[in-house]
Design a protein around this motif. Structure first.
Motif, PDB file in Angstrom:
ATOM      1  N   LEU A  29       3.036 -22.202 -23.932  1.00 38.64           N
ATOM      2  CA  LEU A  29       1.744 -21.260 -22.517  1.00 38.64           C
ATOM      3  C   LEU A  29       0.211 -21.508 -22.617  1.00 38.64           C
ATOM      4  O   LEU A  29      -0.166 -20.299 -23.958  1.00 38.64           O
ATOM      5  CB  LEU A  29       2.132 -20.279 -22.426  1.00 38.64           C
ATOM      6  CG  LEU A  29       1.754 -19.346 -21.002  1.00 38.64           C
ATOM      7  CD1 LEU A  29       1.799 -20.031 -19.804  1.00 38.64           C
ATOM      8  CD2 LEU A  29       2.333 -18.322 -20.681  1.00 38.64           C
ATOM      9  N   LEU A  30      -0.162 -21.997 -22.470  1.00 46.58           N
ATOM     10  CA  LEU A  30      -1.472 -21.878 -21.987  1.00 46.58           C
ATOM     11  C   LEU A  30      -2.605 -21.465 -21.121  1.00 46.58           C
ATOM     12  O   LEU A  30      -2.567 -21.954 -20.029  1.00 46.58           O
ATOM     13  CB  LEU A  30      -2.670 -22.761 -22.492  1.00 46.58           C
ATOM     14  CG  LEU A  30      -2.176 -23.891 -23.850  1.00 46.58           C
ATOM     15  CD1 LEU A  30      -2.594 -25.091 -24.130  1.00 46.58           C
ATOM     16  CD2 LEU A  30      -2.384 -23.016 -25.344  1.00 46.58           C
ATOM     17  N   GLY A  31      -2.988 -20.395 -20.472  1.00 50.14           N
ATOM     18  CA  GLY A  31      -3.500 -19.706 -19.512  1.00 50.14           C
ATOM     19  C   GLY A  31      -2.469 -18.686 -18.695  1.00 50.14           C
ATOM     20  O   GLY A  31      -2.020 -17.507 -19.472  1.00 50.14           O
ATOM     21  N   PHE A  32      -2.695 -18.971 -17.722  1.00 47.24           N
ATOM     22  CA  PHE A  32      -1.256 -17.636 -17.135  1.00 47.24           C
ATOM     23  C   PHE A  32      -0.753 -17.779 -17.014  1.00 47.24           C
ATOM     24  O   PHE A  32      -0.112 -19.637 -16.202  1.00 47.24           O
ATOM     25  CB  PHE A  32      -2.525 -17.962 -15.478  1.00 47.24           C
ATOM     26  CG  PHE A  32      -2.254 -16.977 -14.673  1.00 47.24           C
ATOM     27  CD1 PHE A  32      -3.088 -15.991 -14.512  1.00 47.24           C
ATOM     28  CD2 PHE A  32      -1.271 -17.138 -13.473  1.00 47.24           C
ATOM     29  CE1 PHE A  32      -2.425 -15.095 -13.795  1.00 47.24           C
ATOM     30  CE2 PHE A  32      -1.047 -16.963 -12.541  1.00 47.24           C
ATOM     31  CZ  PHE A  32      -1.519 -14.878 -12.623  1.00 47.24           C
ATOM     32  N   GLN A  33       0.548 -17.110 -16.559  1.00 49.34           N
ATOM     33  CA  GLN A  33       1.583 -17.011 -15.931  1.00 49.34           C
ATOM     34  C   GLN A  33       1.767 -15.588 -15.343  1.00 49.34           C
ATOM     35  O   GLN A  33       0.955 -14.482 -15.189  1.00 49.34           O
ATOM     36  CB  GLN A  33       2.853 -16.364 -17.090  1.00 49.34           C
ATOM     37  CG  GLN A  33       2.643 -15.616 -17.786  1.00 49.34           C
ATOM     38  CD  GLN A  33       3.251 -14.503 -17.191  1.00 49.34           C
ATOM     39  OE1 GLN A  33       4.343 -14.902 -16.662  1.00 49.34           O
ATOM     40  NE2 GLN A  33       3.110 -13.047 -17.675  1.00 49.34           N
ATOM     41  N   HIS A  34       2.852 -15.442 -14.211  1.00 49.94           N
ATOM     42  CA  HIS A  34       2.711 -13.906 -13.796  1.00 49.94           C
ATOM     43  C   HIS A  34       3.943 -13.953 -12.998  1.00 49.94           C
ATOM     44  O   HIS A  34       4.046 -13.019 -11.893  1.00 49.94           O
ATOM     45  CB  HIS A  34       1.744 -13.758 -12.138  1.00 49.94           C
ATOM     46  CG  HIS A  34       1.713 -12.944 -11.700  1.00 49.94           C
ATOM     47  ND1 HIS A  34       0.956 -13.038 -10.237  1.00 49.94           N
ATOM     48  CD2 HIS A  34       1.021 -11.748 -12.463  1.00 49.94           C
ATOM     49  CE1 HIS A  34       0.526 -10.815 -10.316  1.00 49.94           C
ATOM     50  NE2 HIS A  34       0.758 -10.549 -11.175  1.00 49.94           N
ATOM     51  N   GLU A  35       4.891 -14.326 -14.181  1.00 50.26           N
ATOM     52  CA  GLU A  35       6.276 -14.315 -13.652  1.00 50.26           C
ATOM     53  C   GLU A  35       6.848 -12.831 -14.434  1.00 50.26           C
ATOM     54  O   GLU A  35       8.064 -11.890 -13.825  1.00 50.26           O
ATOM     55  CB  GLU A  35       7.676 -14.306 -14.251  1.00 50.26           C
ATOM     56  CG  GLU A  35       7.456 -16.185 -13.567  1.00 50.26           C
ATOM     57  CD  GLU A  35       5.525 -17.380 -14.348  1.00 50.26           C
ATOM     58  OE1 GLU A  35       6.177 -17.771 -15.116  1.00 50.26           O
ATOM     59  OE2 GLU A  35       4.977 -17.319 -13.944  1.00 50.26           O
ATOM     60  N   VAL A  36       6.204 -11.998 -15.254  1.00 51.77           N
ATOM     61  CA  VAL A  36       6.536 -11.139 -15.568  1.00 51.77           C
ATOM     62  C   VAL A  36       5.219 -10.206 -16.188  1.00 51.77           C
ATOM     63  O   VAL A  36       4.395 -11.062 -16.560  1.00 51.77           O
ATOM     64  CB  VAL A  36       7.299 -11.049 -17.601  1.00 51.77           C
ATOM     65  CG1 VAL A  36       8.519 -11.774 -17.100  1.00 51.77           C
ATOM     66  CG2 VAL A  36       6.273 -12.171 -18.298  1.00 51.77           C
ATOM     67  N   PRO A  37       5.144  -8.630 -16.632  1.00 51.37           N
ATOM     68  CA  PRO A  37       3.966  -7.775 -17.065  1.00 51.37           C
ATOM     69  C   PRO A  37       2.828  -8.059 -18.107  1.00 51.37           C
ATOM     70  O   PRO A  37       2.121  -7.463 -18.166  1.00 51.37           O
ATOM     71  CB  PRO A  37       4.252  -6.754 -15.896  1.00 51.37           C
ATOM     72  CG  PRO A  37       5.501  -6.580 -15.805  1.00 51.37           C
ATOM     73  CD  PRO A  37       6.323  -8.056 -16.166  1.00 51.37           C
ATOM     74  N   ASP A  38       3.854  -8.025 -18.573  1.00 53.78           N
ATOM     75  CA  ASP A  38       3.900  -7.877 -20.285  1.00 53.78           C
ATOM     76  C   ASP A  38       4.064  -8.922 -21.123  1.00 53.78           C
ATOM     77  O   ASP A  38       2.919 -10.400 -21.322  1.00 53.78           O
ATOM     78  CB  ASP A  38       4.627  -6.864 -20.877  1.00 53.78           C
ATOM     79  CG  ASP A  38       6.430  -7.235 -19.892  1.00 53.78           C
ATOM     80  OD1 ASP A  38       6.943  -8.280 -20.289  1.00 53.78           O
ATOM     81  OD2 ASP A  38       7.142  -6.252 -20.301  1.00 53.78           O
ATOM     82  N   ASP A  39       5.118  -9.457 -22.301  1.00 56.47           N
ATOM     83  CA  ASP A  39       4.540 -10.647 -23.052  1.00 56.47           C
ATOM     84  C   ASP A  39       5.528 -11.970 -22.594  1.00 56.47           C
ATOM     85  O   ASP A  39       6.476 -11.830 -21.931  1.00 56.47           O
ATOM     86  CB  ASP A  39       6.320  -9.845 -23.510  1.00 56.47           C
ATOM     87  CG  ASP A  39       5.779 -11.035 -25.138  1.00 56.47           C
ATOM     88  OD1 ASP A  39       4.984 -12.039 -25.213  1.00 56.47           O
ATOM     89  OD2 ASP A  39       6.938 -10.968 -25.903  1.00 56.47           O
ATOM     90  N   PRO A  40       4.472 -13.009 -22.524  1.00 54.90           N
ATOM     91  CA  PRO A  40       5.146 -13.498 -21.938  1.00 54.90           C
ATOM     92  C   PRO A  40       6.609 -15.190 -22.704  1.00 54.90           C
ATOM     93  O   PRO A  40       7.154 -15.572 -21.643  1.00 54.90           O
ATOM     94  CB  PRO A  40       3.878 -15.248 -21.707  1.00 54.90           C
ATOM     95  CG  PRO A  40       2.662 -13.999 -21.507  1.00 54.90           C
ATOM     96  CD  PRO A  40       3.284 -12.603 -22.786  1.00 54.90           C
ATOM     97  N   ALA A  41       6.535 -14.620 -23.532  1.00 50.04           N
ATOM     98  CA  ALA A  41       7.747 -15.114 -24.899  1.00 50.04           C
ATOM     99  C   ALA A  41       7.975 -14.525 -24.561  1.00 50.04           C
ATOM    100  O   ALA A  41       9.705 -15.206 -24.872  1.00 50.04           O
ATOM    101  CB  ALA A  41       6.981 -14.387 -26.609  1.00 50.04           C
ATOM    102  N   ARG A  42       8.896 -13.448 -24.294  1.00 52.92           N
ATOM    103  CA  ARG A  42      10.537 -13.390 -22.265  1.00 52.92           C
ATOM    104  C   ARG A  42      10.443 -14.994 -21.728  1.00 52.92           C
ATOM    105  O   ARG A  42      12.077 -14.629 -21.734  1.00 52.92           O
ATOM    106  CB  ARG A  42      10.051 -12.021 -21.829  1.00 52.92           C
ATOM    107  CG  ARG A  42       9.891 -10.815 -23.184  1.00 52.92           C
ATOM    108  CD  ARG A  42       9.435  -9.310 -21.567  1.00 52.92           C
ATOM    109  NE  ARG A  42      10.569  -9.900 -20.344  1.00 52.92           N
ATOM    110  CZ  ARG A  42      10.202  -8.922 -19.925  1.00 52.92           C
ATOM    111  NH1 ARG A  42       9.262  -8.733 -19.919  1.00 52.92           N
ATOM    112  NH2 ARG A  42      11.398  -9.172 -18.528  1.00 52.92           N
TER     113      ARG A  42
END
Length: 454
Positions: free
Chosen positions: A106-119
């Motif tokens: 992941l580079l940049g933005f995600q908005h599916e979880v509020p904390d750790d994008p590794a999830r």
């Protein structure tokens, strides 16, 4: 440099670029905006003319892209930073690709979880910047590293990278950008024909001019430079490149609504030797279809227990049974706003479940004082319980053919449905209810509560 490619990779690298709030506002979709790089991607590959998201807001629509499920199925019925989040038990697109032997990034933005994008299933996360022009160097370095380490499709170590761009989310004028980027077009030069429901107002003209500038001067050149970096690294021939957005433009009667303006999305695919040729398809597709489509394109079995269905055969020019309808929804944004919709080639049926008598558009659609004034004057309306539009005759959904009855009116005060469209109204009303039943929509049980937050 990795080993040379001898043809289309059986497991291509996958580059998924997704931005905020764009809708289909690109030149290749007929909009009056300069977007030569994204238009070039469409010319090289395949453009989906009738692509729609599942929800006219960020987190819910992105959750569908990642899971192949509707927001009320995967639980993301509102914004991640306001308490809604995808549960770790969901098998996401990155998790499926990891199973298929991909490294996931992941580079940049995600908005599916509020904390750790590794999830979400990412092996590597760099979310320090989400700005288009700053992400260009991050992405370029990533491609160079793939080549240096031999971690890419040509060496049988394919990668998946999700690149999340913030623009053109409001505010359109951004402090970090030099003012000269907003010199063109000037408000007087703006053609408002792309916005037929907006009034010809100085604030609206300035708004559209700023929107055009942020697309032309940041988003479009950034995607172009990312494609150039991919080619210069020698990876383009073995890579499936996808561009899309989460939902419609941040304008009245678009983002935050279940009209076409809120749900329509740009969706472009290109893979040399596989998905190419400047083809345009007008079949209905939904963002729930993106995950199974990508999995099939890379040769991984797509799940059969989700709402999404692969349209990979369509992209490859093979036999394909198209959808005859898509569904959309909204539940929570910055306030409770429950809506469900069904869209066919001809009709759009919208069912409003709100207990409030007025339409409330999210404030990030019209955040400036002048914008709010325009919104209050032109776009805060009474909300009928049902809306039906014949899009063949009324493409901008201006004439409601259903009854204008609201929960606050008696039958004597409301009009009857248009007699020529009663059959369509009854059919779509039934189909929407059957979909809600089949997907266990919690809205059928009553108002959906706000999630608990720490």
């Amino acid at each position: 440099m990795g080993s040379a490619s001898t043809g289309p990779a059986t497991r291509p690298n996958v580059v998924l670029v997704h931005c905020h709030d764009l809708g289909q506002y690109l030149g290749c979709y007929g909009a009056d905006v300069d977007s030569p790089n994204l238009d070039g991607l469409a010319s090289d590959g395949v453009r989906l003319e009738n692509s729609f998201c599942t929800a006219p807001q960020c987190s819910p629509s992105r959750s569908s892209m990642m899971t192949g499920a509707y927001p009320h199925e995967n639980g993301v019925m509102g914004l991640a930073h306001m308490g809604w989040a995808l549960d770790d038990d969901w098998t996401t697109l990155p998790k499926y690709l990891r199973e298929a032997g991909y490294s996931t990034h992941l580079l940049g933005f995600q908005h599916e979880v509020p904390d750790d994008p590794a999830r979400l299933g990412y092996d590597h996360v760099d979310d320090e910047t989400k700005r288009a022009l700053e992400l260009v160097d991050v992405v370029g370095d990533f491609f160079e590293e793939r080549v240096a380490t031999g971690a890419h499709a040509a060496d049988d170590e394919p990668f998946f990278v999700s690149i999340g761009i913030e623009e053109p989310h409001r505010p359109f004028r951004r402090e970090y950008l030099p003012e000269e980027l907003y010199d063109e077009p000037t408000p007087d030069d703006v053609d408002l024909s792309d916005f037929p429901t907006l009034p010809d107002h100085p604030g609206v003209r300035q708004d559209v001019a700023d929107l055009q500038s942020v697309i032309t001067e940041t988003l479009d050149p950034a995607v172009g430079r990312m494609r150039t970096s991919l080619a210069e690294a020698g990876l383009a021939e073995d890579t499936l490149f996808v561009f899309t957005t989460d939902h419609g433009l941040a304008m009245p009667r678009a983002k935050g609504t279940c009209y076409d303006g809120g749900l329509e999305t740009a969706l472009l695919f290109h893979q040399p030797g596989v998905v190419e040729g400047g083809v345009v398809h007008d079949e209905l597709v939904s963002s729930v279809d993106i995950m199974p489509t990508l999995l099939e394109l890379v040769g991984h079995e797509a799940p059969t227990d989700v709402a999404g269905r692969s349209f990979a055969p369509l992209l490859r020019g093979e036999s394909y049974e198209p959808r005859n309808r898509i569904f959309g929804e909204m539940t929570w944004h910055d306030r409770y706003n429950p809506i469900r919709t069904i869209r066919t080639e001809r009709y759009a049926y919208v069912r409003n479940f709100s207990l409030l008598p007025r339409v409330f558009v999210p404030m990030d659609v019209v955040p400036t004082p002048s914008g709010r004034a325009v919104h209050e004057e032109f776009y805060v309306e009474q909300r009928p319980a049902e809306e039906l539009y014949d899009l063949a005759a009324d493409p901008h959904a201006q004439e409601n053919l259903a009854s204008d009855r609201t929960p606050f009116e008696t039958t004597a005060e409301a009009s009857d449905p248009h007699p020529a469209h009663v059959d369509a109204l009854e059919r779509l009303r039934r189909d929407l209810r059957e979909w809600m039943d089949a997907t266990a929509d919690p809205l059928l049980e009553g108002p959906v509560p706000y999630p608990s937050m720490d």
